[in-house]
Write an enzyme that holds these catalytic residues in place. Structure first.
Site, PDB file in Angstrom:
ATOM      1  N   SER A 239     -22.591 -35.553   3.491  1.00 37.07           N
ATOM      2  CA  SER A 239     -22.943 -34.141   3.390  1.00 37.07           C
ATOM      3  C   SER A 239     -24.414 -33.982   3.052  1.00 37.07           C
ATOM      4  O   SER A 239     -25.040 -34.881   2.480  1.00 37.07           O
ATOM      5  CB  SER A 239     -22.085 -33.457   2.319  1.00 37.07           C
ATOM      6  OG  SER A 239     -22.677 -33.574   1.036  1.00 37.07           O
ATOM      7  N   ASP A 240     -24.954 -32.825   3.409  1.00 30.59           N
ATOM      8  CA  ASP A 240     -26.291 -32.495   2.945  1.00 30.59           C
ATOM      9  C   ASP A 240     -26.207 -32.067   1.478  1.00 30.59           C
ATOM     10  O   ASP A 240     -25.133 -31.717   0.970  1.00 30.59           O
ATOM     11  CB  ASP A 240     -26.902 -31.392   3.807  1.00 30.59           C
ATOM     12  CG  ASP A 240     -28.422 -31.483   3.877  1.00 30.59           C
ATOM     13  OD1 ASP A 240     -29.021 -32.098   2.970  1.00 30.59           O
ATOM     14  OD2 ASP A 240     -29.008 -30.949   4.828  1.00 30.59           O
ATOM     15  N   ALA A 241     -27.353 -32.098   0.805  1.00 30.72           N
ATOM     16  CA  ALA A 241     -27.373 -31.876  -0.635  1.00 30.72           C
ATOM     17  C   ALA A 241     -26.910 -30.463  -0.977  1.00 30.72           C
ATOM     18  O   ALA A 241     -27.469 -29.475  -0.489  1.00 30.72           O
ATOM     19  CB  ALA A 241     -28.773 -32.118  -1.189  1.00 30.72           C
TER      20      ALA A 241
END
Length: 979
Positions: A239-241
């Protein structure tokens, strides 16, 4: 192996069996903990902690000093896969070397970015390779192969592609939805990912923050339906942050974090990047989702298995067999040479009327040198020839800028330094062109910067020299004060009202956490830039103007105030300041330009300001201050060349400029490389990886992702670009000849020759495009099929051969939900850019003839339209499927949209129509250009996903175009017909 050694430690077993064994030994709690980005160690099994994510877009980032290569868009401009593969090897080698001394350095690389550069105002334009999916996938594949290494079993690093999917806006990036019709999805946005994944050197992908067709990318069904169908290899999805929390907190797509986490995991997310290094929140959410029955242990195992697959491939469990375990190569002479080679190859010569460039040649003032057949200048004085007297001016002339994903420079070279080294400091004059100002307060005092040595010896590096890198963000330096004299500051206007101020010793004014303003930064930077300010006319908040200005700090939104403790930013008592202009930048530029043989204006952007992650640009125009400097130089000396050093294209007036050159920020060797090209030591051969438009008026809306309907990128754009895709000039000239094409059942073999007809050795980038002669649906005006960068000594000829799969000519047939090669002629176009075609030939491969839509048998998925007006694709359900809704108020009426489906076969007789729809409103159906023959009123349903079926009489037979008019806030999912 002993009897006590567990099978997962047995290097003789296949990875799959070893992963099975290790999974069986891990407790459920241990497996759940591995789902976070920072997975803890399992000490009882001797398993180390593991983190996903190491930024390395164009060199190792965020981990201190490393070799810095050109920005990604610059690597795209090289059109050179072999070079980019070597850069990937160098970067991953430095990752391994840094890892050997710092275990915080990760081996799971979050790079490259393969988002297509559809829109040049996208703030992250610098991170992508090209607007074209073929070129993007070619460069990305090369980089990932370099990152992966060539060992059959073990990987040097494990690259993850960013950002899945259809992501080209920073404006509202966590909540905006990209409406992507099936043809655009399959022919454009998915393609760059697919071709790179299918090449076999990719460890996984990272979903983007945005939504696609109303559904967040982190719960996208395409992860399973598309991504994981392209390969048998386990792919890790990181996932992105903060994106897992966004599913609830900003997108409001789910009611609880447990639902959101479970949905993301089920969709295919394997590693959750959230809450920094603290995994407690994600672990708690997964455990609660398990307790609620939203997840099963097998779901956890699937994700952990994919993580372990990457860790085994990285050699973690076979340290003695890992061929990369003892890598030490770091900042080697070879890496430095490669950084220079990349910077040279990324330079694009856009215009060179009258042959102003190269600077060392016969017939220009001071150009006593001559060139050999290999393009190497020779002459008296400076080795390699004596050039003209040069004025180098502009805000970027003595800068070597970094971006958010750069490493820390070990070496640096600015354009000015490169020109000094190449031509000699006595032949180069410099004028930065900044305005000089003093800031006067309402009591008559001036803002003053304390002397650098007032900060104490602790801010000094080796030898006692001031080390600016140690200064940014410090709170123990004295803040600005006010006195009767003040300090003359350099005022740099970056456009859009964004300013930076620099003290005489080179330090930028910056705001630290305590709110005080200090001269404490070597460059603007950081996630939140603390070095940018705006001037507001006094009283502008109340609509007035008044005298003087308020100085707003952009990072905090607060205003500069003068207090007894020093200058700070505060919510109250802002200082009223007057700018006293002590020197104009244009005057310095004009003075330097007037006495020079050639003027080089170096303009462009700071990658941390006005266009970067979290911030889109608002215009293609060159900032007004820089335009004034260019105008001043041009007025003083017509022999003026513009050198654009930028992360993205500009719209500029080139009419009276004899030469224009562009390069992305070129990393540590930028200045040296630029000087080599300007001198003629290297002939420029970079090519534009995206269209340069002539004005903002030619751009689509930032959120218009329909490249077909919006006629976007070189594929569909019908206007005249400022500079076309693939454009770039050379100091040599090239002739193309002898195009031949032969077609068999699955491929076409294309050959042609390229001859260097100039008198200097140079690279040419030969480009091969294709287009159907008589397409039945809108197709690209021309589409890149292949390219090759070749080096040719003067007077030599080479034959280029390309083997093209006929699948490259296919399009996505929405009528049947599959790719199809249309029969008929296809033009093959060879040349030097998308608009500089030198040769053409026509082939006629066998294809599949079009067939009408079998609407009686299958009905219509609403998103499979051929044309639309005012429509937006949204999610049919939270799990899967698409629906169509009016995008908003339309000239034809409030909340209306029209969908067109071509060549629908209603058989001998269709007698009724049934629509699956949610919301409320009306639908009208018409055939061809006729009047409505069916009208359906949709009573309100209980929610956007509460679909109902509504049936109406409908009389049609044979093949017709179908038009459907939608009015009101409804979602149309499917249309069915019965006889």
């Amino acid at each position: 192996m002993t009897a006590q050694t567990p099978p997962f430690r047995d290097s003789q077993l296949p990875f799959a069996k070893r992963i099975d064994d290790l999974l069986s030994r891990l407790t459920l709690d241990e497996r759940v903990a591995m789902l976070h980005q920072f997975g803890p160690a399992v000490q009882r099994l001797g398993i180390a902690a593991f983190r996903t994510g190491q930024e390395a877009l164009h060199g190792v980032a965020w981990m201190g000093p490393a070799t810095v290569f050109p920005q990604a868009v610059g690597l795209g401009a090289t059109w050179n896969e072999e070079l980019v593969r070597r850069i990937g090897e160098a970067v991953s080698t430095e990752v391994r070397a840094m890892r050997s001394r710092d275990d915080r350095v990760g081996l799971n690389i979050w790079a490259p970015t393969v988002n297509l550069l559809r829109h040049p105002l996208w703030g992250r334009n610098e991170e992508g390779y090209s607007e074209d999916p073929k070129l993007t996938s070619a460069i990305a594949t090369a980089y990932t192969r370099g990152l992966r290494g060539d060992h059959p079993a073990y990987w040097r690093t494990a690259p993850v592609l960013k950002h899945w999917l259809a992501h080209n806006n920073e404006t509202d990036r966590a909540t905006a939805s990209s409406s992507v019709r099936p043809r655009v999805l399959h022919e454009y946005d998915l393609r760059a990912f697919r071709e790179t994944v299918e090449a076999g050197a990719v460890a996984g992908v990272m979903p983007a923050y945005n939504l696609v067709n109303g559904r967040p990318n982190h719960v996208s069904p395409y992860l399973a339906e598309q991504l994981r169908a392209w390969t048998d290899q386990d792919l890790l999805v990181c996932s992105d942050a903060g994106a897992p929390s966004n599913l609830v907190d900003s997108e409001h797509y789910f009611d609880t974090h447990e639902e959101a986490t479970a949905a993301a995991l089920l969709a295919g997310v394997d590693s959750f990047t959230d809450h920094g290094t603290d995994n407690a929140q994600i672990v708690a959410r997964v455990q609660e989702a398990l307790r609620q029955g939203l997840l099963a242990e097998t779901d956890i195992d699937a994700a952990v298995r994919r993580q372990l697959s990457v860790r085994f491939r990285l050699g973690e469990f076979d340290p003695l067999l890992d061929p990369y375990a003892d890598t030490k190569d770091f900042d080697t002479p070879a890496h430095r040479a490669l950084a220079r080679e990349a910077a040279e190859q990324a330079i694009v010569l856009l215009k060179n009327d009258g042959g102003l460039l190269p600077l060392i040649q016969e017939g220009i003032p001071g150009g006593e040198g001559t060139t050999t057949g290999e393009g190497t200048p020779t002459g008296e004085g400076i080795p390699g020839g004596v050039g003209p007297r040069i004025a180098v001016v502009g805000l970027l002339a003595d800068e070597c800028k970094l971006d958010w994903y750069s490493g820390t420079l070990i070496h640096r070279s600015t354009p000015l330094e490169g020109l000094y080294d190449r031509f000699g400091a006595d032949r180069v004059d410099f004028a930065e062109g900044v305005d000089r100002v003093r800031l006067k307060t309402s009591d008559g005092s001036y803002l003053s910067v304390p002397r650098a040595d007032d900060a104490g010896e602790e801010v000094r590096g080796a030898g006692g020299a001031l080390d600016p890198a140690l200064l940014a963000g410090r709170t123990d330096l004295p803040p600005l004060t006010s006195d009767d004299v003040g300090t003359e500051l350099a005022l740099i206007d970056w456009g859009g009202g964004v300013l930076t101020f620099r003290a005489p010793d080179g330090r930028y004014l910056s705001v630290a956490e305590d709110g005080f303003v200090r001269a404490s930064a070597d460059q603007p930077g950081g996630w939140v830039v603390q070095e940018t300010f705006r001037l507001e006319p006094r009283g502008s908040q109340e609509g007035g103007h008044g005298n003087g200005h308020l100085l707003q700090h952009v990072g905090t939104g607060r205003y500069v105030s003068v207090t007894a403790d020093g200058v700070k930013v505060a919510d109250e008592n802002p200082a009223v300041l007057e700018l006293e202009l002590t020197a104009r930048g244009e005057d310095a530029v004009a003075h330097a330009a007037a006495s020079a043989d050639v003027v080089l204006v170096v303009a462009g952007n700071d990658p941390h300001i006005n266009g970067r992650e979290t911030e889109d640009r608002t215009t293609l125009a060159l900032p007004a201050h820089q335009q004034r400097l260019l105008d001043a130089a041009r007025a003083a000396n017509p022999r003026t060349a513009l050198i654009l050093t930028s992360s993205y294209p500009y719209a500029i007036d080139t009419t009276s400029l004899p030469a224009v050159l562009w390069t992305a920020h070129g990393g540590q060797a930028a200045g040296t490389a630029l000087a080599s090209v300007l001198a003629g030591d290297v002939s420029p051969a970079g090519r534009l990886p995206q269209t340069w438009y002539a004005s903002d008026a030619e751009l689509p809306g930032l959120l218009d992702y329909d490249v077909i309907g919006g006629r976007q990128t070189y594929l569909y754009f019908e206007g005249t670009p400022l500079f076309p895709f693939g454009h770039g000039l050379s100091y040599a000239s090239f002739a193309y000849a002898d195009l031949a094409a032969r077609v068999d059942e699955e491929s076409a073999r294309v050959t042609f020759t390229v001859t260097n007809t100039g008198d200097t050795a140079a690279d040419e980038v030969a480009q091969l495009y294709g287009r159907p002669v008589s397409p039945s649906v809108p197709r690209p005006r021309r589409e890149l099929l292949a390219h090759r960068r070749v080096h040719l000594p003067a007077g030599t000829t080479t034959e280029l051969a390309f083997e093209l799969p006929l699948s490259a000519l296919e399009f996505w047939d929405v009528a049947h939900g599959t790719r199809r090669l249309e029969p008929g002629g296809y033009e093959l176009l060879a040349g030097a850019s998308a608009e500089d075609i030198r040769l053409s030939a026509t082939i006629d491969p066998a294809g599949t003839p079009p067939a009408p839509r079998p609407v009686l048998e299958r009905g219509l998925r609403s998103a499979d339209f051929d044309e639309q007006r005012g429509a937006e694709i949204v999610d049919r359900t939270k799990l899967s499927g698409d629906a169509v809704t009016p995008a908003g108020p339309d000239p034809a009426g409030p909340d209306s949209a029209e969908l067109v489906y071509r060549a629908c076969d209603f058989g001998p007789a269709a007698r009724s129509v049934t629509v699956e729809v949610a919301g409320e409103g009306t639908l009208e159906l018409a055939l061809d250009d006729g009047p409505a023959i069916a009208h359906l009123d949709i009573a309100p349903t209980t929610g956007p996903y509460a679909y109902t079926s509504v049936t109406s009489p409908f009389a049609a037979s044979g093949v017709h175009d179908l038009r459907i008019e939608l009015r009101g806030p409804l979602r149309l999912a499917h249309v069915g017909f019965s006889g």
